[in-house]
Design a protein around this motif. Structure first.
Motif, mmCIF file in Angstrom:
data_model
loop_
_atom_site.group_PDB
_atom_site.id
_atom_site.type_symbol
_atom_site.label_atom_id
_atom_site.label_comp_id
_atom_site.label_asym_id
_atom_site.label_seq_id
_atom_site.Cartn_x
_atom_site.Cartn_y
_atom_site.Cartn_z
ATOM 1 N N GLU A 130 0.915 -1.214 0.084
ATOM 2 C CA GLU A 130 -0.139 0.003 -0.112
ATOM 3 C C GLU A 130 0.829 1.151 0.027
ATOM 4 O O GLU A 130 0.616 2.265 -0.412
ATOM 5 C CB GLU A 130 -1.111 -0.007 0.980
ATOM 6 C CG GLU A 130 -2.281 -0.652 1.024
ATOM 7 C CD GLU A 130 -3.172 -1.018 2.188
ATOM 8 O OE1 GLU A 130 -2.974 -0.186 3.156
ATOM 9 O OE2 GLU A 130 -4.084 -1.835 2.078
ATOM 10 N N THR A 131 2.092 1.236 0.506
ATOM 11 C CA THR A 131 2.993 2.273 0.811
ATOM 12 C C THR A 131 3.836 2.117 -0.532
ATOM 13 O O THR A 131 4.742 1.498 -0.552
ATOM 14 C CB THR A 131 3.510 2.504 2.070
ATOM 15 O OG1 THR A 131 2.754 2.560 2.716
ATOM 16 C CG2 THR A 131 4.440 3.932 1.780
ATOM 17 N N ALA A 132 3.585 2.843 -1.825
ATOM 18 C CA ALA A 132 4.491 2.711 -3.020
ATOM 19 C C ALA A 132 5.890 2.499 -2.696
ATOM 20 O O ALA A 132 6.471 3.695 -2.159
ATOM 21 C CB ALA A 132 3.943 3.572 -3.848
ATOM 22 N N TRP A 145 14.642 5.879 -1.645
ATOM 23 C CA TRP A 145 13.691 6.791 -2.341
ATOM 24 C C TRP A 145 14.225 7.259 -3.457
ATOM 25 O O TRP A 145 13.551 7.282 -4.754
ATOM 26 C CB TRP A 145 13.208 7.890 -1.340
ATOM 27 C CG TRP A 145 12.263 8.680 -1.921
ATOM 28 C CD1 TRP A 145 10.904 8.688 -1.882
ATOM 29 C CD2 TRP A 145 12.578 9.969 -2.943
ATOM 30 N NE1 TRP A 145 10.248 9.560 -2.646
ATOM 31 C CE2 TRP A 145 11.256 10.562 -2.982
ATOM 32 C CE3 TRP A 145 13.726 10.717 -3.089
ATOM 33 C CZ2 TRP A 145 11.210 11.790 -3.811
ATOM 34 C CZ3 TRP A 145 13.683 11.971 -3.842
ATOM 35 C CH2 TRP A 145 12.398 12.320 -3.934
ATOM 36 N N GLU A 184 7.748 5.555 -8.864
ATOM 37 C CA GLU A 184 6.878 6.583 -8.378
ATOM 38 C C GLU A 184 6.612 6.174 -6.775
ATOM 39 O O GLU A 184 5.422 5.970 -6.543
ATOM 40 C CB GLU A 184 5.433 6.652 -8.962
ATOM 41 C CG GLU A 184 5.853 7.137 -10.374
ATOM 42 C CD GLU A 184 4.560 7.473 -11.318
ATOM 43 O OE1 GLU A 184 3.135 6.825 -10.605
ATOM 44 O OE2 GLU A 184 4.302 7.691 -12.406
ATOM 45 N N ALA A 239 6.230 6.748 -2.576
ATOM 46 C CA ALA A 239 5.751 7.455 -1.605
ATOM 47 C C ALA A 239 6.543 8.602 -1.241
ATOM 48 O O ALA A 239 7.833 8.519 -1.517
ATOM 49 C CB ALA A 239 5.263 6.709 -0.242
ATOM 50 N N PRO A 240 6.044 9.707 -0.709
ATOM 51 C CA PRO A 240 7.010 10.885 -0.440
ATOM 52 C C PRO A 240 8.246 10.498 0.355
ATOM 53 O O PRO A 240 8.071 9.642 1.100
ATOM 54 C CB PRO A 240 6.037 11.804 0.520
ATOM 55 C CG PRO A 240 4.489 11.218 0.206
ATOM 56 C CD PRO A 240 4.374 9.934 -0.376
ATOM 57 N N VAL A 276 8.037 10.124 4.138
ATOM 58 C CA VAL A 276 7.457 8.661 4.651
ATOM 59 C C VAL A 276 8.555 7.686 4.723
ATOM 60 O O VAL A 276 8.733 7.000 5.593
ATOM 61 C CB VAL A 276 6.310 8.241 3.677
ATOM 62 C CG1 VAL A 276 6.049 6.704 3.940
ATOM 63 C CG2 VAL A 276 5.230 9.011 3.683
ATOM 64 N N SER A 311 1.655 5.849 7.965
ATOM 65 C CA SER A 311 0.825 6.312 6.661
ATOM 66 C C SER A 311 -0.501 6.596 6.945
ATOM 67 O O SER A 311 -0.948 6.491 8.174
ATOM 68 C CB SER A 311 0.907 4.995 5.757
ATOM 69 O OG SER A 311 1.821 4.011 6.098
#
Lengths: 185, 183
Positions: free
Chosen positions: B38-40, B106, B115, B117-118, B121, B183
């Motif tokens: 769920e958290t890319a 990241w 792509e 998550a920020p 995160v 998240s």
């Protein structure tokens, strides 16, 4: 008398951790490249810690025994009887562990609800033993190489062999797991 | 000189124990695969975070084992100067390496077009997981060394196998909890 100061420990370990983290992120990118399939077939994802644990341990046991033998002077050449005995032991351990793991995975996986349903014994064996063969050969070559090279360059191989071998063995394990599962499943 | 059979007899029990731990860790990882998904991009951090266990707690176990042999640790005063310095070093390294892995993970997954998550995160999840996992594993390591030494068992023989059995499980559980909170 040794005195343990946290600043010195941090300084000593940081360079190696930077290297192992970069390699581990390369391993992570391989996992990410197969993310969709791994989330659907979660049992393949579930195999990754155990294949890496066995591979890393085989390399670490061989590496520790080699570094002690180098320190003691009982091994000084790559071609030696003591190294031969250690190789035979590592290969036997690998065969026992990955053979046993095949049966455990085949017997347990369908009951955990991690996808995959009824995976045939042959495909399970080919996947687990295939990954086992790649990671074992990689761990053996890497531990011999890092032990001899670090010792001859004047480093204490105990500081280097286990982190480097277990991190690179992870990379080999994940690459063969993703590659073989693509071919076999 | 050791024989192949002798090496096998000594190494097999520890290896079997570790394998059971890793099987449980794998089952947990599979079970929480969707939370991870769920958290890319989180999957990129899993090998680096699980690697901290061996590289930092394993080295901590090695140092504490040597310290016990040198008489620098005591079960009556478990958190003495030697223990505190060693544990503080392990926690600093673990949190620091976690943040480094978060940033680089990241950047790499962005660069390869996944792509993620920020960034914040990634930094929070990796840094907190590193910090909390090493906090738990440092106390576990110190306990194993102190108890083993007190009972006349050489800590060098038992610390790493026990640590690697619980290490993966602890790391994955903490990662899942941290992910849920962040998240």
């Amino acid at each position: 008398m040794v005195e343990y100061r946290w600043q010195r420990i941090v300084r000593t370990q940081t360079p190696l951790l930077v290297v192992t983290t970069v390699i581990a992120l390369a391993t992570g990118l391989i996992l990410l490249s197969a993310e969709e399939r791994l989330l659907d077939e979660a049992w393949v994802l579930a195999l990754f810690p155990v294949i890496n644990a066995i591979g890393g341990n085989l390399g670490s046991v061989l590496g520790s025994r080699l570094t002690s033998a180098l320190h003691l002077g009982s091994v000084s050449e790559v071609r030696s009887r003591e190294l031969g005995t250690n190789l035979v032991a590592t290969l036997l351990l690998s065969l026992l562990m990955f053979g046993g793991l095949t049966l455990v995975v085949w017997g347990i996986t369908p009951r955990l609800g991690l996808g995959g349903g009824q995976v045939p014994l042959f495909a399970t064996a080919a996947l687990v033993v295939g990954c086992g063969a790649f990671i074992t050969l990689g761990a053996i070559l890497l531990s011999i190489l890092t032990a001899f090279v670090s010792f001859r360059r004047g480093f204490d191989p105990d500081d280097i062999v286990i982190p480097v071998v277990s991190t690179l063995a992870d990379l080999i394990g994940v690459a063969s797991l993703i590659g073989l599962s693509e071919v076999l499943l | 000189m050791a024989t192949a059979g002798g090496i096998l007899r000594q190494a097999l029990p520890a290896l079997a124990l570790t394998t059971v731990g890793a099987l449980v860790a794998g089952a947990l990882l599979g079970h929480f695969a969707h939370e991870l998904g769920e958290t890319a991009g989180m999957l990129v951090l899993v090998p680096a975070l699980m690697g901290l266990r061996g590289n930092i707690s394993g080295a901590l176990g090695g140092r504490l084992g040597s310290a016990a042999h040198l008489g620098l640790l005591s079960i009556e005063d478990p958190f003495n100067g030697t223990a505190r310095n060693n544990i503080f070093a392990a926690i600093t390294l673990s949190a620091g390496t976690g943040v480094f892995a978060g940033a680089l993970g990241w950047a790499a997954s962005s660069a390869f077009g996944y792509e993620p998550a920020p960034l914040v995160v990634f930094l929070l999840v990796a840094g907190l997981t590193g910090l909390l996992a090493s906090l738990v594993l440092s106390v576990v390591t110190l306990t194993i060394v102190l108890v083993a030494f007190h009972r006349g068992i050489d800590p060098d023989n038992v610390t790493y196998p026990i640590l690697s059995t619980v290490g993966d499980i602890v790391t994955i559980l903490i990662l899942v909890v941290v992910l849920a909170v962040v998240s």
